[in-house]
Design a protein around this motif. Structure first.
Motif, short mmCIF file in Angstrom:
data_model
loop_
_atom_site.label_atom_id
_atom_site.label_comp_id
_atom_site.label_asym_id
_atom_site.label_seq_id
_atom_site.Cartn_x
_atom_site.Cartn_y
_atom_site.Cartn_z
N UNK A 105 20.61 5.82 -0.23
CA UNK A 105 19.11 4.73 -2.09
C UNK A 105 18.07 4.39 -0.96
N UNK A 106 18.43 4.86 0.30
CA UNK A 106 17.68 3.90 1.01
C UNK A 106 16.81 5.01 1.67
N UNK A 107 17.34 6.20 2.50
CA UNK A 107 16.20 7.67 2.47
C UNK A 107 16.43 8.08 1.72
N UNK A 108 15.24 9.42 1.42
CA UNK A 108 14.55 9.97 1.08
C UNK A 108 15.29 11.29 1.42
N UNK A 109 16.50 11.89 2.95
CA UNK A 109 16.56 13.26 2.74
C UNK A 109 17.70 13.43 3.39
N UNK A 110 18.35 14.10 3.71
CA UNK A 110 20.00 13.76 4.89
C UNK A 110 19.87 15.11 5.65
N UNK A 111 20.30 14.77 6.97
CA UNK A 111 20.43 15.94 7.62
C UNK A 111 21.77 16.24 8.69
N UNK A 112 22.38 17.00 8.34
CA UNK A 112 23.85 16.81 8.86
C UNK A 112 23.83 17.76 9.83
N UNK A 113 24.14 17.86 10.93
CA UNK A 113 25.46 18.88 11.99
C UNK A 113 26.56 19.25 11.66
N UNK A 114 26.85 20.52 11.25
CA UNK A 114 28.01 20.27 11.80
C UNK A 114 28.70 19.90 10.70
N UNK A 166 14.73 2.07 7.56
CA UNK A 166 14.09 3.13 6.31
C UNK A 166 13.09 2.25 5.78
N UNK A 167 13.06 0.85 5.75
CA UNK A 167 12.26 0.08 5.26
C UNK A 167 10.45 -0.01 5.98
N UNK A 168 11.39 -0.15 7.25
CA UNK A 168 9.45 -0.11 8.27
C UNK A 168 8.42 1.78 8.09
N UNK A 169 9.60 2.62 8.13
CA UNK A 169 8.92 4.05 7.77
C UNK A 169 8.04 3.90 6.63
N UNK A 170 9.12 3.53 5.37
CA UNK A 170 8.49 3.68 3.99
C UNK A 170 6.94 2.36 3.93
N UNK A 171 7.21 2.13 4.98
CA UNK A 171 5.81 0.67 4.35
C UNK A 171 4.86 1.01 5.37
N UNK A 172 4.73 2.28 6.28
CA UNK A 172 4.47 2.97 7.01
C UNK A 172 3.26 4.52 6.08
N UNK A 173 4.57 4.85 4.56
CA UNK A 173 4.12 5.59 4.25
C UNK A 173 4.14 7.46 4.42
N UNK A 174 5.76 6.96 5.50
CA UNK A 174 6.79 8.09 5.98
C UNK A 174 7.67 8.32 5.70
N UNK A 196 6.53 12.20 7.67
CA UNK A 196 7.90 11.40 7.40
C UNK A 196 8.65 11.67 9.56
N UNK A 197 9.84 10.96 9.50
CA UNK A 197 10.27 10.42 10.70
C UNK A 197 12.33 10.76 10.30
N UNK A 198 12.36 11.46 11.89
CA UNK A 198 14.12 12.35 11.57
C UNK A 198 14.58 11.14 12.76
N UNK A 239 0.96 -1.30 -0.31
CA UNK A 239 0.38 0.24 -0.10
C UNK A 239 0.86 1.11 -0.12
N UNK A 240 1.94 1.14 1.14
CA UNK A 240 2.78 2.18 0.58
C UNK A 240 3.15 3.07 -0.15
N UNK A 241 3.69 1.85 -1.19
CA UNK A 241 4.39 1.89 -2.76
C UNK A 241 3.72 2.51 -3.55
N UNK A 242 2.42 2.12 -3.11
CA UNK A 242 1.01 2.05 -4.24
C UNK A 242 0.59 4.11 -3.71
N UNK A 243 0.70 4.18 -2.85
CA UNK A 243 0.50 5.23 -2.74
C UNK A 243 1.82 6.48 -2.16
N UNK A 244 2.29 5.88 -2.25
CA UNK A 244 3.39 6.67 -1.99
C UNK A 244 4.16 7.24 -0.75
N UNK A 245 5.09 7.72 -0.54
CA UNK A 245 5.28 9.13 0.96
C UNK A 245 5.98 10.35 0.52
#
Length: 263
Positions: free
Chosen positions: A185-194, A161-169, A130-132, A11-17
């Protein structure tokens, strides 16, 4: 149970996130309480804030203005102040984190994974987009030191990442720069500190794979006051891959922000 999980994945793959793109206007506020309410009046597309502190009203208001909500939690540490702290087993908890009133946790534990699934379920039920997950670099020298390896960290981070995407996150990779080649390739974006302060600023360049994938990289540089010196502003361009977004925040991550010009 496996059948239900497979249905959720399908369902997450069909609906996307939510998949933000480079240039997405990012606002990060983790300090949210009575003294520092969540400020969603900012000129931002994507608000990243604490999973437990953000309210349904906050999320609805951000969605009403066309924004997205990313919900923060630690996926690699134990914090006795969190509402689900009682779910951790003593065997899950390791060394104290340097500089923080938290302790590293054993990411190989099935109980730890169950707790993280519950946190992602909470994010989904609150209508976060989504989640961080924070502290996903416990394998690095001087961090957890409780027996798990570089490979264990890769397995765990991909599992998140797989668990987040399975929930549409949507899910962002927080720091863990040395594993970017294996994880981008598994993550949708990145957050870096410093990254400008690490390895002479060369750590920033490690994020190029995300940008090559047309995925945004948000870089946070910390300042001690609401004044960004001209020297600090050089970080807007020094060691700065084309497409990375840099902003300056106070150490307690309140709503105040200074965005680099043009970002």
């Amino acid at each position: 149970m496996l059948y239900i999980f497979c249905i959720a994945v399908s369902m997450a793959m069909v609906q996307g996130w939510y998949k933000p793109h480079p240039g997405t206007r990012f606002q990060w506020q983790l300090e949210v309480d009575g003294d520092y309410p969540l400020d969603y009046s900012m000129h931002a597309d994507m608000y990243d804030t604490d999973l437990w502190a953000v309210t349904s009203h906050d999320i609805a208001a951000i969605h009403a203005k066309g924004g997205k909500v990313i919900c923060y939690f630690s996926a690699g540490s134990y914090d006795h102040n969190r509402p689900d702290a009682h779910l951790f087993h003593s065997s899950d908890i390791g060394n104290k984190m340097d500089g923080w009133d938290e302790k590293w946790i054993d990411i190989r534990s099935s109980n730890v994974k169950s707790i993280m699934q519950k946190r992602m379920d909470l994010a989904k039920s609150k209508h976060c987009d989504g989640i961080e997950p924070d502290n996903v670099d416990g394998h690095e020298s001087g961090n957890a030191n409780i027996g798990f390896s570089y490979h264990d960290q890769l397995v765990y981070n991909r599992w998140l990442a797989d668990q987040a995407h399975a929930r549409g996150l949507s899910i962002g990779l927080k720091n863990d720069a040395e594993q970017i080649k294996e994880l981008h390739t598994s993550f949708d974006w990145a957050l870096n500190e410093e990254c400008h302060s690490n390895d002479g600023g060369r750590e920033c360049l490690l994020y190029q794979p995300f940008l090559d994938d047309n995925k945004p990289v948000f870089n946070i540089e910390y300042v001690n006051s609401k004044h960004v010196s001209s020297d600090m502003k050089r970080k807007c361009t020094d060691h700065h891959p084309l497409g990375m977004s840099t902003q300056f925040k106070l150490w307690d991550v309140t709503a105040w922000v200074y965005n680099c010009p043009g970002q």
